[in-house]
Design a protein around this motif. Structure first.
Motif, PDB file in Angstrom:
ATOM      1  N   ASN A 485       0.759  -1.093   0.102  1.00 29.26           N
ATOM      2  CA  ASN A 485       0.081   0.085  -0.071  1.00 29.26           C
ATOM      3  C   ASN A 485       0.836   1.235  -0.021  1.00 29.26           C
ATOM      4  OD1 ASN A 485       0.883   0.275   2.398  1.00 29.26           O
ATOM      5  ND2 ASN A 485      -0.968  -0.419   3.582  1.00 29.26           N
ATOM      6  N   THR A 486       0.382   2.481  -0.007  1.00 30.05           N
ATOM      7  CA  THR A 486       1.055   3.632  -0.042  1.00 30.05           C
ATOM      8  C   THR A 486       2.204   3.753   1.282  1.00 30.05           C
ATOM      9  OG1 THR A 486      -0.701   4.864   1.193  1.00 30.05           O
ATOM     10  CG2 THR A 486      -0.703   4.751  -1.434  1.00 30.05           C
ATOM     11  N   SER A 487       1.748   3.084   2.211  1.00 31.33           N
ATOM     12  CA  SER A 487       2.527   3.342   3.446  1.00 31.33           C
ATOM     13  C   SER A 487       3.672   2.003   3.412  1.00 31.33           C
ATOM     14  CB  SER A 487       1.885   2.877   4.794  1.00 31.33           C
ATOM     15  OG  SER A 487       0.793   3.932   4.761  1.00 31.33           O
ATOM     16  N   ASP A 489       3.099  -1.212   3.416  1.00 32.18           N
ATOM     17  CA  ASP A 489       2.819  -2.539   4.013  1.00 32.18           C
ATOM     18  C   ASP A 489       2.228  -3.485   3.204  1.00 32.18           C
ATOM     19  OD1 ASP A 489       3.221  -1.283   6.597  1.00 32.18           O
ATOM     20  OD2 ASP A 489       1.375  -0.390   6.590  1.00 32.18           O
TER      21      ASP A 489
END
Length: 694
Positions: A485-487, A489
């Motif tokens: 994901n954008t983080s 993760d």
């Protein structure tokens, strides 16, 4: 330079007139100058000749007077010259150069002055001299020696003649020459004006015609031939050129018309479903986005997502041909019900979307319910059997701030909720519903999937596969897809793969996986076999086979090092397509495995009909091999039948040593699972395998 620029701007007729008149003027001037010079010379010669004759006569008559010093007789002889108007003065000198007698008509005494007679009279270079009188008159002087019997000099004679008459004649000639020259130039001008028309009129006609053709783009115009000379030939060639241009123009217009028709057809095909004639996803999305862009605050439309119930039963039992007929019937019903104020789209398969313009929720739902009722009452028969058709519909309200993709997912979610609630019903999207949390997360996930390739959020891991007889080193590995994901993760495949399949993203994702794995294989010097999963959507995609072959040739990889996995259920649903794809790729050396075998609807007979190399037993069977005797017996049977079909078997989800011992005892050829090795990023897996082999 200025004159040349001016001349180049003149019309051709004035160029011709200017050239002719200039040439004629130069010719007349040169001719008049020549005639004038010739006439002047001849007149002077005439005067000189006459003076010479008169001087000889007067001299002969005066010989005696000079010898006997008879001034009177000499004077009378000179006075006889009065009858000749050409002579104006005469001066006679004795042999010593003294003035002896004279004749004077001009009354100019200085003409016979002693200083006029030079001592070197005999040394003069010319006998005739031109001079100007004191009063400005132009004249000639003739020097003559008077001799007795042609030998003895008795005296000298000097005769004068005025040339004023000659000048008057010359002036008259000049005036007449100018007058007649002007008349000649005028006549030449008239002739040139008449003659030039024969040349310039056809040229001006062609020029005017060319201008008309250029302005009107009318290539049917033609020039009239007026002569048989070069201009006539030019007219014929110009008309021939127009005919060729007209033919080409007509051909271009026909081609342009055909091109417009083709563009219209291509545009229609790009935005409409070829089976039903309704909008397809591309055309419908473009239309809805345009509608939303022009909506005003307070205005609402309804987006209705409809999915047919049990359409697969008709399609599988009667065939695709009958399924297509049913879809066309349903499309006709939808057009009859919604056509006045709606746009209808076939999203694909048995899914339809309708945009109801300027409807409130109550009115729109009544129209949708009427459609569902009409669909339920529709009489569809095939081969003597009647099929009951129903559909589930989700409705969402859109306004000027709505997003098409989000609204479509909301309507789709409401449709699925209608199916889950018992089918054949309508549900309006309600954002306060608990299911919306899931739907919103799906929207975020879908956006992440759409951007995953461009933002490098996809990555690959590989899980080793071992021979059951030896666990020293893996002989192959299965490549698995992961998503961040954008983080940054990790996202489980179970969270994004179903969504990717539902929104038809898997073909592009599979191509990315194939290209990425092939790049790794091209740089890997180990002899590993890489297993790559292909989704059912990719198998149904007509160009996936050629894409795989092109990538293999481009990267120059050994095709025998690639094995594609297709799931048991997918291969049965797309059996013909799967067999064609497998055979095409196997001809280039690729291998195939039947994945997740043992949990689907297929029969053992498919192990003989599908041209695969490996059978991968589903992990749910393998995990129950210790506790469930039926699972163990089923695994044993699948393994035996696979070996009879010359297929190698692979056990998935080997999570313990007990499970490993059991599958080895049964005789399964290969195994993979967390107990044997967890998935690792593919680059690390390759490095670890290199370390093992080294």
């Amino acid at each position: 330079m200025i004159m040349r620029n001016f001349f180049t701007r003149l019309p051709i007729r004035w160029k011709m007139i200017s050239i002719v008149l200039f040439s004629a003027s130069v010719a007349l001037i040169l001719a008049n100058i020549g005639i004038f010079e010739f006439m002047s010379t001849q007149t002077k010669q005439y005067v000189i000749q006459e003076l010479t004759v008169l001087a000889r006569i007067a001299g002969n008559r005066s010989n005696a007077a000079l010898v006997f010093n008879d001034v009177k007789v000499a004077g009378e002889n000179l006075q006889s010259l009065r009858t000749r108007e050409i002579v104006t003065d005469a001066c006679m000198y004795d042999k010593n150069g003294q003035l002896f007698a004279r004749y004077n008509r001009t009354q100019e005494d200085n003409l016979c002055a002693p200083e006029v007679f030079l001592d070197d009279f005999h040394s003069r270079s010319r006998k005739v001299h031109e001079f100007i009188y004191i009063n400005g008159h132009h004249g000639l002087a003739l020097d003559t020696v008077i001799k007795l019997n042609g030998t003895t000099t008795t005296g000298y004679l000097l005769l004068y003649a005025k040339l004023d008459n000659l000048n008057e004649i010359q002036n008259l000639y000049i005036r007449n020459a100018i007058m007649y020259s002007l008349l000649a130039l005028g006549l030449v001008t008239l002739i040139v004006l008449y003659v030039q028309r024969a040349i310039t009129v056809p040229i001006y006609t062609l020029s005017h015609l060319a201008t008309q053709v250029s302005k009107k783009a009318d290539f049917t115009l033609r020039a009239k031939k007026t002569s048989e000379d070069e201009t006539g030939e030019l007219t014929e060639r110009f008309n021939f050129m127009l005919e060729r241009i007209q033919t080409q123009d007509e051909n271009l217009k026909q081609q342009h018309h055909k091109m417009e028709i083709l563009i219209t057809e291509l545009d229609y095909q790009a935005t409409h479903d070829s089976l039903t004639g309704l909008y397809n996803r591309t055309g419908f999305e473009s239309h809805v986005r345009e509608v939303i862009r022009h909506m005003i605050p307070g205005e609402i439309n309804l987006l209705c997502y409809t999915d047919l119930d049990q359409f697969k039963v008709v399609n599988d039992s009667c065939g695709h041909f009958v399924g297509d007929k049913l879809l066309c019937r349903i499309a006709q019903v939808m057009s009859d019900v919604f056509s006045i104020d709606a746009q209808i789209c076939r999203m694909g398969g048995d899914e339809f979307v309708v945009l109801l313009s300027k409807h409130n929720v109550s009115e729109g739902c009544k129209k949708v319910e009427f459609f569902l009722n009409q669909l339920k009452q529709m009489d569809f028969r095939w081969a003597g059997q009647r099929y009951h058709i129903s559909a589930s519909t989700g409705v969402v309200v859109i306004d000027h701030q709505s997003d098409f993709t989000e609204s479509l997912m909301q309507a789709d979610g409401a449709c699925y909720k209608a199916k889950a609630a018992g089918r054949n019903r309508l549900i309006v999207y309600d954002k306060s519903n608990a299911d919306i949390v899931k739907l919103r997360s799906d929207i975020v996930m879908l956006d992440l999937l759409r951007r995953a390739q461009s933002e490098n959020n996809f990555y690959l891991v590989s899980q080793p596969i071992f021979h059951c007889t030896s666990l020293e080193r893996p002989w192959s590995c299965e490549v698995l897809l992961r998503l961040r994901n954008t983080s940054g993760d990790y996202i489980s495949p179970g969270d994004f793969l179903p969504l990717a399949e539902h929104f038809n993203l898997m073909p592009d994702i599979d191509k990315w996986v194939v290209k990425t794995v092939f790049e790794y294989v091209a740089s890997d010097n180990q002899n590993l076999l890489y297993f790559i999963n292909l989704s059912g959507m990719s198998i149904a995609n007509a160009d996936i086979g050629m894409y795989i072959i092109d990538q293999a040739k481009k990267l120059n990889i050994d095709c025998k090092r690639i094995c594609f996995e297709i799931t048991e259920t997918i291969s049965i649903g797309e059996i013909d397509t799967a067999i064609a794809l497998i055979r095409m790729l196997r001809e280039h050396g690729f291998k195939f495995a039947l994945d997740d075998f043992g949990t689907g609807y297929s029969t053992i007979d498919y192990l003989r009909s599908l041209p695969v190399d490996y059978v991968k037993l589903d992990g749910s069977l393998i995990q129950n091999i210790i506790s469930d005797p039926i699972s163990r017996s089923f695994i044993n049977a699948i393994n035996d039948i696979s070996h009879l079909a010359n297929l190698k078997t692979i056990a998935e989800h080997v999570s313990s040593e007990l499970i490993y011992d059991s599958i080895r005892d049964i005789g399964i050829d290969n195994c993979q699972g967390y107990w044997l090795g967890k998935p690792e990023p593919i680059s690390e897996s390759i490095r670890n395998n290199n370390d093992i082999q080294n």
